[in-house]
Every structure is written in C-alpha cells, then in structure tokens.
Design a protein around this motif. Structure first.
Motif, PDB file in Angstrom:
ATOM      1  N   LYS A 228       0.905  -1.160  -0.041  1.00  0.00           N
ATOM      2  CA  LYS A 228      -0.181  -0.167   0.231  1.00  0.00           C
ATOM      3  C   LYS A 228       0.835   1.240   0.045  1.00  0.00           C
ATOM      4  O   LYS A 228       0.595   2.162  -0.746  1.00  0.00           O
ATOM      5  CB  LYS A 228      -0.806  -0.119   1.223  1.00  0.00           C
TER       6      LYS A 228
ATOM      7  N   TYR B  60     -21.742  21.224   8.919  1.00  0.00           N
ATOM      8  CA  TYR B  60     -21.805  21.487   7.518  1.00  0.00           C
ATOM      9  C   TYR B  60     -23.270  22.075   7.224  1.00  0.00           C
ATOM     10  O   TYR B  60     -23.193  23.035   6.429  1.00  0.00           O
ATOM     11  CB  TYR B  60     -21.580  20.113   6.759  1.00  0.00           C
TER      12      TYR B  60
ATOM     13  N   VAL C 113     -14.388  20.366   7.985  1.00  0.00           N
ATOM     14  CA  VAL C 113     -15.560  20.275   7.270  1.00  0.00           C
ATOM     15  C   VAL C 113     -15.995  21.969   6.389  1.00  0.00           C
ATOM     16  O   VAL C 113     -16.251  21.966   5.062  1.00  0.00           O
ATOM     17  CB  VAL C 113     -16.752  20.104   7.861  1.00  0.00           C
TER      18      VAL C 113
ATOM     19  N   SER D  18     -13.937  22.446   3.396  1.00  0.00           N
ATOM     20  CA  SER D  18     -14.652  21.759   2.229  1.00  0.00           C
ATOM     21  C   SER D  18     -15.684  22.147   1.750  1.00  0.00           C
ATOM     22  O   SER D  18     -16.022  22.079   0.436  1.00  0.00           O
ATOM     23  CB  SER D  18     -14.419  20.236   2.399  1.00  0.00           C
TER      24      SER D  18
ATOM     25  N   THR E  79      -9.369  16.754   2.828  1.00  0.00           N
ATOM     26  CA  THR E  79     -10.679  15.833   2.246  1.00  0.00           C
ATOM     27  C   THR E  79     -10.334  15.587   0.533  1.00  0.00           C
ATOM     28  O   THR E  79     -10.625  14.537   0.355  1.00  0.00           O
ATOM     29  CB  THR E  79     -11.795  16.944   2.290  1.00  0.00           C
TER      30      THR E  79
ATOM     31  N   MET F 204      -8.214  12.644   0.892  1.00  0.00           N
ATOM     32  CA  MET F 204      -9.235  11.346   1.391  1.00  0.00           C
ATOM     33  C   MET F 204      -9.961  11.001  -0.005  1.00  0.00           C
ATOM     34  O   MET F 204      -9.766   9.816  -0.279  1.00  0.00           O
ATOM     35  CB  MET F 204     -10.131  11.870   2.418  1.00  0.00           C
ATOM     36  N   LEU F 205     -10.416  11.928  -0.532  1.00  0.00           N
ATOM     37  CA  LEU F 205     -11.178  11.459  -1.834  1.00  0.00           C
ATOM     38  C   LEU F 205     -10.386  10.548  -2.738  1.00  0.00           C
ATOM     39  O   LEU F 205     -10.681   9.836  -3.627  1.00  0.00           O
ATOM     40  CB  LEU F 205     -11.958  12.831  -2.433  1.00  0.00           C
TER      41      LEU F 205
ATOM     42  N   ASN G 164      -7.636   8.949  -2.117  1.00  0.00           N
ATOM     43  CA  ASN G 164      -6.597   7.894  -1.549  1.00  0.00           C
ATOM     44  C   ASN G 164      -5.224   8.347  -1.855  1.00  0.00           C
ATOM     45  O   ASN G 164      -4.464   7.546  -2.060  1.00  0.00           O
ATOM     46  CB  ASN G 164      -7.033   6.605  -2.012  1.00  0.00           C
TER      47      ASN G 164
ATOM     48  N   ILE H 101      -2.706  12.615   3.341  1.00  0.00           N
ATOM     49  CA  ILE H 101      -3.548  12.224   4.302  1.00  0.00           C
ATOM     50  C   ILE H 101      -2.559  12.004   5.704  1.00  0.00           C
ATOM     51  O   ILE H 101      -2.882  12.749   6.690  1.00  0.00           O
ATOM     52  CB  ILE H 101      -4.274  11.008   4.295  1.00  0.00           C
TER      53      ILE H 101
ATOM     54  N   ILE I 243     -10.309  10.125   9.221  1.00  0.00           N
ATOM     55  CA  ILE I 243      -9.729  10.073   7.708  1.00  0.00           C
ATOM     56  C   ILE I 243      -8.665   9.003   7.553  1.00  0.00           C
ATOM     57  O   ILE I 243      -8.567   8.193   6.764  1.00  0.00           O
ATOM     58  CB  ILE I 243      -9.560  11.210   7.322  1.00  0.00           C
TER      59      ILE I 243
ATOM     60  N   TYR J  59      -8.341   5.411   5.480  1.00  0.00           N
ATOM     61  CA  TYR J  59      -7.236   5.190   4.219  1.00  0.00           C
ATOM     62  C   TYR J  59      -6.728   4.038   4.496  1.00  0.00           C
ATOM     63  O   TYR J  59      -6.656   3.329   3.635  1.00  0.00           O
ATOM     64  CB  TYR J  59      -6.244   6.601   4.383  1.00  0.00           C
TER      65      TYR J  59
ATOM     66  N   ARG K 238     -12.121   3.007   2.878  1.00  0.00           N
ATOM     67  CA  ARG K 238     -13.406   3.620   3.255  1.00  0.00           C
ATOM     68  C   ARG K 238     -14.729   3.015   3.024  1.00  0.00           C
ATOM     69  O   ARG K 238     -15.299   2.886   1.887  1.00  0.00           O
ATOM     70  CB  ARG K 238     -13.527   4.977   2.586  1.00  0.00           C
TER      71      ARG K 238
ATOM     72  N   SER L 132     -22.467  12.191  10.164  1.00  0.00           N
ATOM     73  CA  SER L 132     -23.403  12.593   9.229  1.00  0.00           C
ATOM     74  C   SER L 132     -22.038  13.842   8.713  1.00  0.00           C
ATOM     75  O   SER L 132     -21.918  13.943   7.524  1.00  0.00           O
ATOM     76  CB  SER L 132     -24.308  13.548   9.686  1.00  0.00           C
ATOM     77  N   ALA L 133     -21.198  14.391   9.422  1.00  0.00           N
ATOM     78  CA  ALA L 133     -19.860  15.121   9.035  1.00  0.00           C
ATOM     79  C   ALA L 133     -19.103  14.368   8.102  1.00  0.00           C
ATOM     80  O   ALA L 133     -18.973  14.718   6.941  1.00  0.00           O
ATOM     81  CB  ALA L 133     -19.286  15.805   9.927  1.00  0.00           C
TER      82      ALA L 133
ATOM     83  N   PHE M 292     -20.691  13.397   4.950  1.00  0.00           N
ATOM     84  CA  PHE M 292     -21.063  14.797   4.155  1.00  0.00           C
ATOM     85  C   PHE M 292     -19.547  15.054   3.391  1.00  0.00           C
ATOM     86  O   PHE M 292     -19.783  15.414   2.088  1.00  0.00           O
ATOM     87  CB  PHE M 292     -21.042  16.069   4.901  1.00  0.00           C
ATOM     88  N   ILE M 293     -18.327  15.011   3.977  1.00  0.00           N
ATOM     89  CA  ILE M 293     -17.472  15.297   3.266  1.00  0.00           C
ATOM     90  C   ILE M 293     -16.913  13.982   2.117  1.00  0.00           C
ATOM     91  O   ILE M 293     -15.876  14.270   1.628  1.00  0.00           O
ATOM     92  CB  ILE M 293     -16.052  15.803   4.012  1.00  0.00           C
ATOM     93  N   GLY M 294     -17.744  13.124   2.293  1.00  0.00           N
ATOM     94  CA  GLY M 294     -17.445  11.960   1.180  1.00  0.00           C
ATOM     95  C   GLY M 294     -16.681  10.883   1.805  1.00  0.00           C
ATOM     96  O   GLY M 294     -16.061  10.181   0.762  1.00  0.00           O
ATOM     97  N   PHE M 295     -16.554  10.564   2.875  1.00  0.00           N
ATOM     98  CA  PHE M 295     -16.139   9.454   3.510  1.00  0.00           C
ATOM     99  C   PHE M 295     -16.581   8.333   2.843  1.00  0.00           C
ATOM    100  O   PHE M 295     -15.743   7.149   2.630  1.00  0.00           O
ATOM    101  CB  PHE M 295     -15.931   9.346   4.985  1.00  0.00           C
TER     102      PHE M 295
END
Lengths: 341, 299
Positions: A25, A143, A283, A286, A298, A301-302, A304, A309, B148, B152, B156, B232-233, B236-239
């Motif tokens: 990884k 948020y 939050v 973003s 973030t 994270m999206l 990877n 991170i 987060i 990773y 996720r 929910s947060a 919301f950020i796409g986890f």
C-alpha cells in the motif's frame, strides 16, 4: 509538561497507521502503471529496497522519522495541488491559520458577552433565548451551519459570496497570483495588502467572513454553556455579594469582579474548543472550497492520496499539541495561584 | 446502592424518587419522548417496514423521470431531493442507519474505554501514566482527521467508519471513567472489600464499576447525538463512497447543487439531526439530575 512524549507518540501513531496497510500500500503510488510482468516485480523490489521496507519495523520507524525531521513528508497528488507535501503545507497552512484565528477572535468577542449575559439574566426570557440558541448550535452538524449561513447571507440576502477565496475576475493578469496560489505569504488577503491592492483585499475578506463565522458559531456553544454555568456559581458567592453591597454598579460587579473568576473553567476547557475547531476546519474548508489544510485533507481522502492524509494528520496533531502547550503556559501566567505562588 | 424498604418489588422508594426527579425536568421529558420516537422509527424500519409502506427500506429510491428537487406538496410532504428521492421516506430510512451507526460506535467505544479507565485507576502508578499518555496522543489529533487516516488504511466503507470512530472515541471514555473511579477508589468500602480479601478483579468490576457506571451511562446517552453529528459530517465530506445510501449527511450532499432553488433538500435532513442531538442532550441533562444527590435531596 507532556509535550515531547505526546509528540513522539503522535509520530508513532501516524507511522503505525501509515504502515498498517502493509508495504504494498505504501509503494503503490510510486509503481509505474505501464510496467508489467518481471519489470513490474523488479520495480516493486527496488522500491521496497529504496524505502527500507524489508527492514524490521522499528528500524523503518527511525528511517521514517529521519526523513520527517529533514522535511521529507512524501508527495501529494490532489486536484488542488500536486508536489511535495511540505510545499503543500507551506501553501495551505497560512490560510488555515488566518481562518482559525479570525474565527477564534469572533467566538471570543461574541461568546463571552453572551455567556455572561445569560448567567446574569438567569431564567429570564433573554437567557432562555440564548440557551435555545446555544443548544441548537451544539446540536447542529457544522456542515449544516455552513450551508444555512450560505442560504441566508449568500443566496437570499446576496450580501456575501457563496464560496472560494476571491472573485476570479479581480485576479486576471496579476503577476503574484498564479494557479490559485498567491505569493509571497500564500494568504490572498495579506498578499493583496502587501501589493497595495485594496479592492482585492476587501473582496478576499468578504470571502473569509462566512467560513470564519461558521467556525466561530460552532465553537461558541461550548464556551457559552461553560461560562454560564460557572458564572451562575460565582455570582452566588460572598465576595460578589459584598461588592454589590458596597454599592458598585452591577456592570462593574459582573465584569470586573465575577467574570475573571468565572473564566477559569473556560480557560481549562479551551483545549477542547480548539480541538473541536480543528475538526470543524476540515468540514468548513471543504464546504467553502477554502484552500487550507482541511480542504487539502478532504481532497486527499477522496483521492486516496497517502502523502496528503499522513502529512495532514501529522500537522493537525502538531497544531493541537502546540496550541494546547501555548494555552497551558498562557493560562498559567494568568492564574494568580500559579503566578504568585 | 442501598435499598430502602417501602413498596418492595421493582417500584421501590429509590426508583420512585429517581422517576420523580426525572419527571420534574420538563425539557428532559420532551427529549426522552423525541428519542423514543427516533428509536421506534429505527425499529419499525428494521423489523416491520411494511407498517410504513416502505417498499425498499434499506436504500434510497431514486426517480430519474423527475430528478430535479420538488418543493413540499401533498404527495411529498417534505419535498424531494436529487435524484427525485422522496425526502420524507428517505429521512425515515436514514434515521435507522444513523441511529444504528451511532449505537455501534458508542457501545464498543464506551466498553473499551470503561475497561481501560478502570484498569488505569485501579493499578495506578506507571500503568496509569502510560495509559493516560496514550489517550493524550489520541486526543492530539482532531477526531475527524484521525477517522480519515484510519479510513485510508482500512479502506473507506461503513465497517471501517465504525472502527475508525471507535478508535477515536474510546480515549474519551477512558479519561472520563478514570476521573469518576478515582473518587470511588478512595472510599472506605473499597478498603473494606480489600481487607475482606476480595481479589483485584472482583474489587474492580464488582465494587468500583457499579458506582462509576451511572455517570458514564449519562455520558453515553449524550454521545449518541455527538457521534451522529460526526458520522453525518464524515458522510458529508465524502468518506463513504456510496450511492443511494440513506444516511442524513449523504442525503444533505444530494441537494447541495440546488442550494439556490431548493433549500429544503438541505434543511430537512439537517433539522432531523439537530432535533436528535438536542433531545439527547436534554435527556442526558435530566439523567444527570437523577444521579446527582444534591438534586435528589431538593425534592
């Protein structure tokens, strides 16, 4: 003073998280996707050699720590920035710092008077209103708070911009603003002032108001509740009654006599406020597309993206540990029991 | 707890007094009622979705014929969100998911934290120091960021979100349990138990734990709301890389592109969370009154 052990523990934790996924990884982002068969295996072996992944785990830790101390945090590949993670930190950290400090100041100048007022007017309609307000803030996901503020101030009242850092029309042709990164401090509002572009600075400030307000309101609920509770206790004490019976005006009694004592629980809980704020930053940035470390995290994270991170986790931990150390020292200086004793 | 005589059976004086204290706190009663409604909703969707006429209780039902959010109407009391999802049924389904996830985080997190906290107090010395330094380290990273990072490594998905949040949450309970048990440990009856030759494990779990448990349980009830906010947060950020997943944070993201024209797509899922978090907080305050001796004796 547990500053140093906590920092070492932090690096151990990040290292453990980083290596929990096994060596493949770790090297996956470095493998050339066009290679296949023996050439690919050869590259994998080479990378394992290069990153010392065939050594015992504690040896690997020291190699990693060595790299870390020399400013080598790996590479990050996100839509908003690609390159060494340290460079990304240099760009994104100042923005987050400006946002957080602005939010902290807002929280302080709004939250403290509200908490005091709420305690002085205990169980009167305005106290009830403040408590409903702070309970609602407490139960609000950050948020949602951000989006509600956007709907009110940007969509309906059209007073403030929805997101981003600046109106892009104003930055066309600027020599010091390239690809969404401003120079030299990377904080657009400060750079604009440095270059004497006041119109741009004002615009950047307008973009900063909503994110800062969101963060401030989210952190405010705790401060109001703690201050109200301790203020009510203090207002009932003999020395406050004495000050009142001396004929001092009520404002002086609450502000000069009662509040300084009532603030101590706020000070001791301030580290938690900071921690909540740092989570909120992720939050808020973003939601508002604000280019700080939270937004970067973030995006990592999206995608990877390991480098982002891990660097983000480390820097957030470092920020928290350093601020709580600074707060400890600051409040120790403020506390007469420690200062005089 | 000493049992006084009186009615005997389940409704003895002790329990009657607790109930009286709780009922005297009106906001807490309102909180309890609302929490019970949420729990009922979750249980119905889980076990008897046909009661509410839900055909597809575990996923959102998109309607691509009319994906643009529609304002509230008789057919859709809370309107619809992108892509044509009926918000009312979506929220009913989402309450089950959010409540379930937050219970799945709080129970194991608290269990782990309580055990570690009790061990830290009872053994004391360097074990205590070490365990508390470890909780310090976990505290030093903001929970969202730590989640987060853990996400990773584990990949996720929903399981890893639960594990990540348990990892984030146990130190809180370890700290809290420790602070509560520290006071209990110094009491005379512990000394008496030790003099009577009780083993360490027995003292820890039979004598210290029951006395430390009530405040920790109050904390747990309050945390159900906090954890729901965090879940929910994260969503919301796409986890969670999901689609059609009935989760309140994810539901909010569906309407984000329509913020100019359809604010209800964001407000309704959000309000559902706010109501739950506030109710749980009020309920917790009421329970705190129940276990607070000063409040009890004032009645």
């Amino acid at each position: 003073m547990y500053y140093i052990p906590t920092l070492i523990g932090l690096t151990v934790m990040v290292f453990a998280i980083l290596h929990a996924g096994g060596p493949y990884k770790l090297i996956a982002p470095y493998i050339n996707p066009r290679l296949s068969g023996p050439a690919r295996q050869e590259q994998i072996q080479m990378l394992i050699q290069k990153f010392h992944l065939n050594q015992p785990i504690y040896v690997q830790y020291f190699y990693w720590l060595w790299a870390l101390l020399h400013g080598n945090l790996g590479y990050t590949t996100t839509p908003i920035f690609s390159g060494p993670a340290t460079e990304a930190l240099a760009i994104f950290f100042p923005n987050t710092a400006v946002l957080a400090i602005f939010a902290g100041v807002l929280m302080w100048i709004i939250g403290i008077p509200l908490g005091t007022w709420s305690a002085v007017r205990k169980d009167k309609p305005d106290d009830v209103a403040i408590r409903v307000f702070s309970y609602t803030l407490y139960g609000m996901p950050i948020y949602l708070l951000a989006v509600v503020l956007i709907i009110i101030f940007a969509v309906y009242l059209k007073l403030l911009p929805i997101s981003g850092v600046v109106n892009p029309e104003l930055t066309v042709g600027l020599s010091w603003y390239v690809n969404g990164i401003s120079y030299p401090t990377h904080v657009l509002i400060i750079d604009a002032i440095i270059h004497g572009d006041w119109k741009l600075a004002l615009n950047a400030f307008e973009h900063l108001i909503l994110p800062a307000f969101t963060l401030a309101l989210a952190a405010m609920a705790g401060v109001i509740n703690i201050l109200r509770a301790s203020m009510i206790e203090v207002l009932d004490q003999d020395y406050v009654r004495f000050a009142r019976s001396k004929g001092l005006p009520e404002g002086v009694v609450t502000k000069k006599h009662a509040r300084p004592t009532a603030m101590f629980p706020v000070y001791t809980n301030f580290a938690y406020t900071v921690a909540g704020m740092l989570s909120g930053v992720v939050v808020v940035e973003s939601v508002f597309d604000y280019p700080g470390i939270g937004y970067w995290l973030t995006q990592s994270m999206l995608g990877n993206d390991m480098g982002g991170i891990m660097a983000g986790t480390l820097i957030f931990g470092l920020i928290f540990v350093t601020t709580s150390l600074a707060l400890d020292i600051l409040f120790a200086i403020k506390d007469p029991r420690i200062r005089l004793g | 707890m000493a049992r006084r005589g009186g009615l005997g059976g389940f409704w003895n004086e002790e329990r009657k007094l607790s109930l009286q204290v709780f009922l005297s706190n009106k906001p807490a009663v309102v909180g309890l009622v609302i929490v019970l409604i949420y729990i009922a909703d979750a249980l119905i969707v889980q076990f008897a979705p046909w009661l509410l006429g839900l055909k597809n209780p575990y996923a959102l039902t998109p309607n691509y014929i009319n994906p643009i959010p529609q304002p509230p109407s008789w057919k859709y009391p809370l309107g619809t969100t992108y892509p044509g999802v009926n918000l009312l049924t979506a929220i009913i389904k989402a309450i089950r998911v959010d409540l379930g996830l937050s219970v799945a985080v709080v129970l194991p997190g608290a269990g782990l934290g309580i055990v570690i906290g009790i061990i830290a107090t009872y053994i004391g010395g360097w074990v205590d120091d070490l365990l508390m330094r470890i909780t310090d380290i976990f505290f030093s990273v903001p929970y969202l960021v730590l989640a987060i990072a853990v996400g990773y490594v584990l990949g996720r998905d929903i399981t890893s979100m639960i594990i990540a949040l348990i990892i984030v949450w146990w130190p809180l309970y370890a700290r809290y349990t420790r602070s509560v048990t520290l006071q209990v440990r110094e009491l005379t009856f512990i000394e008496a138990a030790r003099a009577a030759g009780a083993s360490n494990a027995k003292i820890m779990f039979r004598h210290i734990l029951p006395n430390a448990l009530p405040p920790v349980l109050v904390q747990m009830s309050m945390d159900l709301g906090t954890v729901m906010l965090v879940i929910s947060a994260l969503a919301f950020i796409g986890f969670l890389p999901v689609s059609n997943f009935p989760e309140l944070g994810y539901l909010t993201t569906l309407g984000l592109n329509y913020i100019n024209t359809a604010p209800w797509t964001i407000l309704f899922p959000g309000i559902v969370i706010v109501i739950f978090a506030v109710s749980v907080y009020l309920l917790g305050m009421g329970l705190m009154d129940v276990i607070n001796p000063r409040r009890r004796s004032s009645l």
